[in-house]
Design a protein around this motif. Structure first.
Motif, short mmCIF file in Angstrom:
data_model
loop_
_atom_site.label_atom_id
_atom_site.label_comp_id
_atom_site.label_asym_id
_atom_site.label_seq_id
_atom_site.Cartn_x
_atom_site.Cartn_y
_atom_site.Cartn_z
N PHE A 33 -90.58 -18.56 -23.79
CA PHE A 33 -90.79 -18.82 -25.22
C PHE A 33 -89.47 -19.22 -25.86
O PHE A 33 -88.41 -18.72 -25.50
N TYR A 35 -87.90 -19.17 -29.80
CA TYR A 35 -88.08 -18.70 -31.17
C TYR A 35 -86.89 -19.15 -32.01
O TYR A 35 -85.77 -19.30 -31.51
N GLN A 37 -84.78 -17.88 -35.38
CA GLN A 37 -84.59 -16.74 -36.28
C GLN A 37 -83.58 -17.08 -37.35
O GLN A 37 -82.39 -17.24 -37.07
N GLN A 41 -84.45 -12.69 -41.14
CA GLN A 41 -85.89 -12.90 -40.92
C GLN A 41 -86.29 -12.49 -39.51
O GLN A 41 -85.44 -12.29 -38.64
N GLY A 42 -87.60 -12.42 -39.29
CA GLY A 42 -88.08 -12.19 -37.94
C GLY A 42 -88.12 -13.48 -37.15
O GLY A 42 -88.08 -14.58 -37.72
N PRO A 43 -88.18 -13.39 -35.82
CA PRO A 43 -88.26 -14.60 -35.00
C PRO A 43 -89.55 -15.38 -35.30
O PRO A 43 -90.62 -14.78 -35.41
N PHE A 45 -92.04 -18.36 -33.93
CA PHE A 45 -92.43 -19.04 -32.69
C PHE A 45 -92.19 -20.55 -32.79
O PHE A 45 -92.53 -21.19 -33.80
N TYR A 48 -94.10 -22.55 -26.21
CA TYR A 48 -94.37 -21.69 -25.06
C TYR A 48 -94.61 -22.53 -23.81
O TYR A 48 -95.32 -23.54 -23.84
N ASP A 56 -98.09 -24.67 -25.61
CA ASP A 56 -98.18 -24.51 -27.05
C ASP A 56 -96.87 -24.96 -27.67
O ASP A 56 -95.82 -24.39 -27.37
N SER A 58 -96.94 -25.71 -31.11
CA SER A 58 -97.37 -25.76 -32.50
C SER A 58 -96.32 -25.28 -33.49
O SER A 58 -96.40 -25.57 -34.68
N LEU A 91 -83.62 -18.23 -30.12
CA LEU A 91 -83.80 -17.21 -29.10
C LEU A 91 -84.75 -17.70 -28.01
O LEU A 91 -85.77 -18.32 -28.31
#
Lengths: 116, 114
Positions: A33, A35, A37, A41-43, A45, A48, A56, A58, A91
């Protein structure tokens, strides 16, 4: 190595430059994956891979973002014509099996990208 | 679209006190993860919860999952300074959802004061 390795650790780019970020997952891990960040903030997406297949994408914010994993191991995230809003920590994470089977992710230390 | 929300976003607590962090998510899933992130560092897995009613404990941290309420909690007992970090919950997709994303919450920044 035993963990997920990312390089470079820090990257400073001038606006409009192209950058390439590398991820070396844990050997044998099927899932990979990417990500993004932002500070505080949070990671979020991005994309994948299951082995070499990108299943994916998207979360990629624009067509300036491109990721590949041609041999099912090392992955590269490329950002073309970087913009200031691309500044973030990128990440990479891997897991032993495919997504959706209830396994935790192993994260790399990230690449901090600053676009000036 | 799957959404994962945490509260509180910021938590400052005294050493020795107890507190709970909440994680709500918006779609069906019975797989919930908790991660810890120290400043400038990457994410480290804390707990994997794979069924309704699952409870896991490690040291002063205990996590639980209620899939019917779409809620997970991370309970901190007798906090110590070393627990200061940002805590994220994450939900991964079901087989039929058509997506492969692990979606992360907003994070809870915990500061334990001596």
């Amino acid at each position: 190595g035993a963990g997920v390795s990312q390089s470079p650790r820090y990257k400073v780019a001038k606006r409009g430059q192209d950058v390439a970020l590398r991820c070396d997952p844990i050997s044998g891990h099927v899932s990979l994956f990417w990500y993004q960040q932002a500070l505080g903030q949070g990671p979020e997406f991005l994309t994948y891979f299951q082995n070499e297949a990108q299943l994916d994408k998207s979360g990629l914010p624009s067509d300036r973002f491109f990721a590949e994993r041609p041999e099912g191991s090392v992955s590269t995230l490329k950002i073309q014509r970087t913009q200031q809003e691309d500044s973030a920590v990128y990440l990479c994470a891997s897991s032993p099996r495919r997504s959706g089977v209830g396994e935790k992710l192993f994260f790399g230390s990230g690449t901090q990208l600053s676009v000036l | 679209e799957l959404k994962v929300e945490q509260n509180p976003l910021f938590l400052s607590m005294q050493e020795g006190k107890n507190y709970t962090i909440y994680c709500n998510y918006s779609t069906t899933s019975d797989r919930l993860y908790w991660y810890r992130q120290d400043p400038g560092k990457s994410l480290e897995s804390l707990f994997v919860l794979l069924s309704n009613g699952a409870v896991k404990q490690e040291g002063r941290l205990m996590a639980s999952l209620d899939t019917k309420a779409r809620l997970s909690t991370l309970h901190i007992t007798a906090a110590v300074h070393d627990l200061s970090a940002t805590y994220f919950c994450a939900v991964d997709p079901t087989f039929t959802s058509g997506t492969y994303k692990y979606i992360f919450g907003t994070g809870t920044r915990l500061k334990v004061l001596a």
